[in-house]
Design an enzyme around this catalytic site. Structure first.
Site, short mmCIF file in Angstrom:
data_model
loop_
_atom_site.label_atom_id
_atom_site.label_comp_id
_atom_site.label_asym_id
_atom_site.label_seq_id
_atom_site.Cartn_x
_atom_site.Cartn_y
_atom_site.Cartn_z
N HIS A 81 0.80 -1.07 0.11
CA HIS A 81 -0.10 0.15 -0.03
C HIS A 81 0.91 1.27 0.04
O HIS A 81 0.36 2.23 -0.70
CB HIS A 81 -0.84 -0.27 1.14
CG HIS A 81 -1.59 1.26 1.37
ND1 HIS A 81 -1.32 1.89 2.58
CD2 HIS A 81 -2.80 1.75 0.59
CE1 HIS A 81 -2.15 3.09 2.35
NE2 HIS A 81 -2.79 3.28 1.46
N GLU A 84 1.84 2.15 -3.57
CA GLU A 84 0.78 2.54 -4.15
C GLU A 84 0.85 4.18 -4.21
O GLU A 84 0.65 4.81 -5.09
CB GLU A 84 -0.73 2.16 -3.75
CG GLU A 84 -1.61 2.72 -4.34
CD GLU A 84 -2.95 2.67 -3.62
OE1 GLU A 84 -3.64 3.86 -3.30
OE2 GLU A 84 -3.28 1.95 -2.76
N HIS A 85 1.16 4.59 -3.02
CA HIS A 85 1.21 6.07 -2.59
C HIS A 85 2.42 6.73 -3.46
O HIS A 85 2.34 7.63 -4.17
CB HIS A 85 1.63 6.49 -1.31
CG HIS A 85 0.28 6.45 -0.42
ND1 HIS A 85 -0.34 7.43 0.08
CD2 HIS A 85 -0.54 5.28 -0.07
CE1 HIS A 85 -1.50 7.16 0.87
NE2 HIS A 85 -1.76 5.83 0.65
#
Length: 457
Positions: A81, A84-85
């Site tokens: 995650h 993803e940023h």
């Protein structure tokens, strides 16, 4: 990440995507119309699926990576995650923000999400803008700039996201604890967003290693849906993604699997922010990939009959007839590589307490295990699932979601298109057998969300 609603896609929080599809979907080789779904693979291993939809001059470009939080190394939770940023930061070719600015300049929109088994990025634009979208997306597949400044900036964003979405939300706190209890050994028990102390400890080397290992064309699936021609998509993909070198072959996704669970467990959270109590009863079940032939479809129909919709057994019995529940139902978490989860839930109404609702839910579980379901219930559930998937095709994004989720969790285009035949093969005996096998209260995990100081009965 630029889009404020982009982010973590938990099994139950983003979208339940069952590995099924509408009867109207056809594989290109078996149909000659211009809406047939087609698929091909580039020489560097990138899988491509094209879903033509000519009703409006819009195209959805969605790139999926076969990596999610369950693929993280021990002690590195949250890295999928986190990454993803970071993908929304600049590359060696384009400065930070240029990709997003280009999308906004043509009136498009973008988003991204991470789940246990995949990470996806998408843009929705006019078809004429697809070459530029592919160029940008292919560029950040290999040319991302992982500067210490970008890493520390996004670490703060991720930690704040965790604070807002989990630590400040009682239901999310309980959900994390439920998953950690339901999965005793498998990484699905670790939150997609990661544990705070492990997010804080991720290093530049951790992130660079993750990028080099997983962000390669042979570990990705491109789905393009909308007003497009498959041959044109192939040409555009070869001119952009096709120029990226194939990465090292990845080993099969071998994860720690669940032992035979032998105990019933309970997880309770009392919080002053909770006004009305609720409960859930949770089991893990095989995914479509790991289930025996026809078993996942039987579980899906079981969930539909038990609690999905206003005509389900739980809603009709607890909400309509007995009037003890404000809500009651079930859901089956859909596309997953190793396990899905079957969840039954309820919330009391009026003078009824949580114990009354729980007793009523258990009564319906025992009834379906002992008596099974009727042929009419089976036919109705089967029709509803197929109808829901037809409606799903009305949305480019949801249709692309369906194919991407299936292909990144071990499935094929043919798995998506074969829904009618698979559902037709399910019998009332299959549904009863699924209930007997999986609705075992001696292996269930019950979750109770309660107002501060309140007992369950």
């Amino acid at each position: 990440m630029k889009n404020p609603i982009a982010g973590v896609a938990r099994h139950a929080a983003f979208a339940v995507i069952v590995a099924v599809a509408a009867p109207s979907i056809a594989i290109a080789q078996e149909a000659k119309d211009d809406t047939a779904v087609s698929s091909f693979t580039l020489e560097n291993g990138l899988e491509v699926v094209v879903i033509p939809d000519h009703r409006a001059p819009v195209a959805t470009h969605m790139l999926w990576y076969k990596v999610g939080s369950a693929d993280e190394d021990p002690g590195k939770s949250g890295i999928a995650h986190f990454f993803e940023h970071l993908m929304f930061k600049g590359t060696s070719t384009y400065p930070s923000g240029e990709f997003s600015d280009a999308i906004a300049a043509v009136g498009g929109n973008e988003n991204a999400f991470t789940s246990y088994d995949f990470t996806a990025y998408y843009q929705q634009v006019a078809p004429s803008e697809l070459p530029e979208m592919m160029q940008f997306e292919a560029d950040r597949m290999r040319n991302l700039v992982l500067s210490e400044e970008n890493i520390e900036t996004e670490r703060k964003v991720v930690l704040e996201e965790r604070h807002q979405r989990v630590d400040n939300v009682p239901s999310s706190i309980l959900s994390e604890e439920l998953n950690a209890t339901l999965y005793q050994n498998h990484p699905y028990g670790i939150p997609v967003i990661g544990w705070q102390q492990e997010i804080e400890g991720l290093t530049h080397d951790d992130l660079k290693s993750f990028y080099d290992r997983f962000y390669t064309p042979n570990n990705a699936v491109l789905v393009v849906a909308g007003d497009v021609d498959p041959e044109n998509v192939r040409e555009m993909a070869e001119e952009t993604y096709g120029k990226i070198a194939r990465g090292p072959d990845l080993a099969p996704r071998a994860r720690p699997m669940e032992p035979v669970q032998k105990t019933a467990r309970e997880v309770s959270l009392r919080d002053p922010r909770v006004s009305v109590p609720n409960l859930s009863i949770n089991w893990f079940v095989p995914s479509y990939r790991t289930a025996e032939k026809g078993e996942f479809e039987a579980v899906a129909i079981l969930s539909e009959i038990l609690g999905e919709g206003l005509r389900s057994r739980l809603y009709q019995e607890l909400v309509v007839k007995q009037g003890v529940a404000a809500s009651a139902g079930s859901y089956l978490q859909g596309s997953a590589y190793d396990y899905s989860a079957l969840v039954l839930y309820g919330q009391p109404r009026g003078d009824a307490d949580l114990a009354t609702v729980e007793k009523a839910i258990i009564a319906q579980i025992e009834k379906i295990k002992n008596e099974g379901v009727t042929q009419e219930e089976l036919d109705t559930a089967r029709t509803k699932i197929q109808r829901d998937q037809i409606f799903l095709r009305d949305s480019q994004v949801r249709s692309a979601n369906l194919f991407g989720a299936v292909l990144t969790t071990g499935g094929t285009v043919e798995d998506v298109t074969s829904l009618p035949e698979r559902l037709d093969a399910v019998t009332v005996e299959d549904v009863k057998a699924a209930a007997e096998r999986y609705l075992d209260l001696d292996r269930a995990v019950k979750g109770y969300l309660l107002p501060e100081g309140e007992e369950r009965s």
